[in-house]
Design an enzyme around this catalytic site. Structure first.
Site, mmCIF file in Angstrom:
data_model
loop_
_atom_site.group_PDB
_atom_site.id
_atom_site.type_symbol
_atom_site.label_atom_id
_atom_site.label_comp_id
_atom_site.label_asym_id
_atom_site.label_seq_id
_atom_site.Cartn_x
_atom_site.Cartn_y
_atom_site.Cartn_z
ATOM 1 N N MET A 1 -9.091 7.807 -0.050
ATOM 2 C CA MET A 1 -9.973 8.151 1.085
ATOM 3 C C MET A 1 -10.576 9.531 0.889
ATOM 4 O O MET A 1 -9.872 10.454 0.461
ATOM 5 C CB MET A 1 -9.164 8.158 2.379
ATOM 6 N N HIS B 1 -1.221 -1.492 -4.079
ATOM 7 C CA HIS B 1 -2.494 -1.168 -3.436
ATOM 8 C C HIS B 1 -2.604 0.350 -3.302
ATOM 9 O O HIS B 1 -1.740 1.010 -2.725
ATOM 10 C CB HIS B 1 -2.535 -1.844 -2.068
ATOM 11 N N MET C 1 -11.291 -6.169 5.609
ATOM 12 C CA MET C 1 -10.561 -5.180 6.408
ATOM 13 C C MET C 1 -10.260 -5.804 7.778
ATOM 14 O O MET C 1 -11.172 -6.271 8.465
ATOM 15 C CB MET C 1 -11.401 -3.910 6.601
ATOM 16 N N SER D 1 0.839 -1.212 0.000
ATOM 17 C CA SER D 1 0.000 0.000 0.000
ATOM 18 C C SER D 1 0.867 1.252 0.000
ATOM 19 O O SER D 1 1.595 1.524 0.965
ATOM 20 C CB SER D 1 -0.906 0.014 1.227
ATOM 21 N N ASP E 1 -6.422 -6.653 4.535
ATOM 22 C CA ASP E 1 -5.870 -5.295 4.545
ATOM 23 C C ASP E 1 -5.909 -4.711 5.956
ATOM 24 O O ASP E 1 -6.986 -4.482 6.511
ATOM 25 C CB ASP E 1 -6.701 -4.430 3.570
ATOM 26 N N ASP F 1 -4.815 3.327 -1.899
ATOM 27 C CA ASP F 1 -5.862 3.642 -0.923
ATOM 28 C C ASP F 1 -6.412 5.045 -1.135
ATOM 29 O O ASP F 1 -5.749 6.031 -0.808
ATOM 30 C CB ASP F 1 -5.291 3.551 0.499
ATOM 31 N N HIS G 1 -8.302 0.710 -4.017
ATOM 32 C CA HIS G 1 -9.225 0.507 -2.891
ATOM 33 C C HIS G 1 -9.924 1.832 -2.597
ATOM 34 O O HIS G 1 -9.331 2.747 -2.035
ATOM 35 C CB HIS G 1 -8.405 0.016 -1.682
ATOM 36 N N MET H 1 -12.161 3.988 -0.609
ATOM 37 C CA MET H 1 -12.849 4.191 0.671
ATOM 38 C C MET H 1 -13.591 5.514 0.575
ATOM 39 O O MET H 1 -13.253 6.509 1.240
ATOM 40 C CB MET H 1 -11.815 4.202 1.810
HETATM 41 C C1 DX5 Z 1 -6.421 1.358 5.761
HETATM 42 C C2 DX5 Z 1 -5.900 1.045 4.366
HETATM 43 C C3 DX5 Z 1 -4.767 0.060 4.348
HETATM 44 C C4 DX5 Z 1 -3.529 0.517 5.053
HETATM 45 C C5 DX5 Z 1 -2.674 -0.666 5.396
HETATM 46 O O1 DX5 Z 1 -7.579 2.098 5.659
HETATM 47 O O2 DX5 Z 1 -6.937 0.493 3.582
HETATM 48 O O3 DX5 Z 1 -4.473 -0.344 3.035
HETATM 49 O O4 DX5 Z 1 -2.787 1.426 4.296
HETATM 50 O O5 DX5 Z 1 -1.589 -0.221 6.115
HETATM 51 P P1 DX5 Z 1 -0.860 -1.088 7.222
HETATM 52 O O6 DX5 Z 1 -0.279 -2.289 6.508
HETATM 53 O O7 DX5 Z 1 0.158 -0.164 7.750
HETATM 54 O O8 DX5 Z 1 -1.890 -1.510 8.227
HETATM 55 ZN ZN ZN Z 2 -6.514 -0.506 1.588
#
Ligand code: DX5
Ligand code: ZN
Length: 220
Positions: free
Chosen positions: A36, A32, A136, A7, A174, A34, A65, A67
């Site tokens: 948000m 990955h 998750m 990620s 994740d 992310d 991903h 969110m």
């Molecule tokens: C959290 C994200 C994850 C996160 C994982 O909301 O979806 O992908 O970046 O990071 P680590 O491996 O540090 O938990």
């Molecule tokens: Zn993620």
């Protein structure tokens, strides 16, 4: 085949290309991404322009991903900007069937994610429509959190559901997956592992190699 999906949320954005290439050199085939929105989750991360930029520097599989609330609004754009798979949250969509269909029409693999508090049975109506399920194992929103122990049993249940469906569905985890946790989630049925803070620190290539070693050993 077991897959590592680092990620980039945990990468250093001053030298993102360098960090991505190091993870790739360590054996990671997926990346990955992310996204948000500050609404579905408290934090705001990054969006299209970052994905568009990094698409130019790697051929890795982009595991996007989302969110965000009502991700259907942005599926087309992320597909155009190079996503190979797009994962949306069950809790964020008014019409999930339409959202998953849209991801496929746009040429991407469709992923569906649930938060730690959502019953796994909520996935059942969508088993024929998904290419991947993302479990998750922390509350979505931030990297670097601790793994929620109950996740392992939930992963086992979802792997059973996938088996019953008779379909070939990837199962991704994740959140909080450090090297020590890896064996446990693979044993429970995971075949795609997201890792952020454990990969993007110190020697990134060596970190990815350590994950790949365990992922490969588990295939045998
Ligand atoms: C959290 C994200 C994850 C996160 C994982 O909301 O979806 O992908 O970046 O990071 P680590 O491996 O540090 O938990
Ligand atoms: Zn993620």
């Amino acid at each position: 085949m077991n897959i590592l999906s680092p990620s980039i949320l945990a990468a250093d954005f001053c030298h993102l290309e360098q960090d991505i290439k190091a993870a790739e050199a360590g054996g990671a085939k997926w990346l990955h991404i992310d996204v948000m929105d500050g609404s579905f989750v408290p934090a705001i991360s990054f969006g299209m322009c970052v994905q568009e930029s990094i698409r130019k520097c790697t051929d890795m599989y982009f595991d996007t991903h989302l969110m965000i609330v009502e991700p259907i609004r942005y599926v087309e754009e992320f597909a155009r900007l190079g996503s190979n798979g797009i994962t949306v949250h069950l809790e964020a969509c008014e019409d999930l069937h339409a959202t998953l269909a849209k991801i496929k029409v746009c040429g991407c693999r469709a992923g569906l994610s649930i938060k730690p508090g959502t019953p796994v049975e909520a996935l059942l109506p969508y088993m024929d429509e998904v290419d991947m399920i993302l479990m998750m194992s922390v509350e979505p929103g931030f990297g670097g959190q601790g793994y929620i122990e109950e996740s392992t049993e939930r992963i086992r249940e979802v792997r059973r559901m996938i088996k019953t469906s008779g379909r070939d569905i990837d199962l991704e985890v994740d959140g909080g997956i450090n090297l020590k946790r890896l064996e446990e989630v693979l044993e429970a049925g995971i075949n795609v592992v997201v890792a952020g803070s454990a990969i993007f620190k110190n020697d990134i290539k060596a970190n990815a190699e350590s994950y790949m070693k365990i992922l490969k050993a588990h295939e045998a």
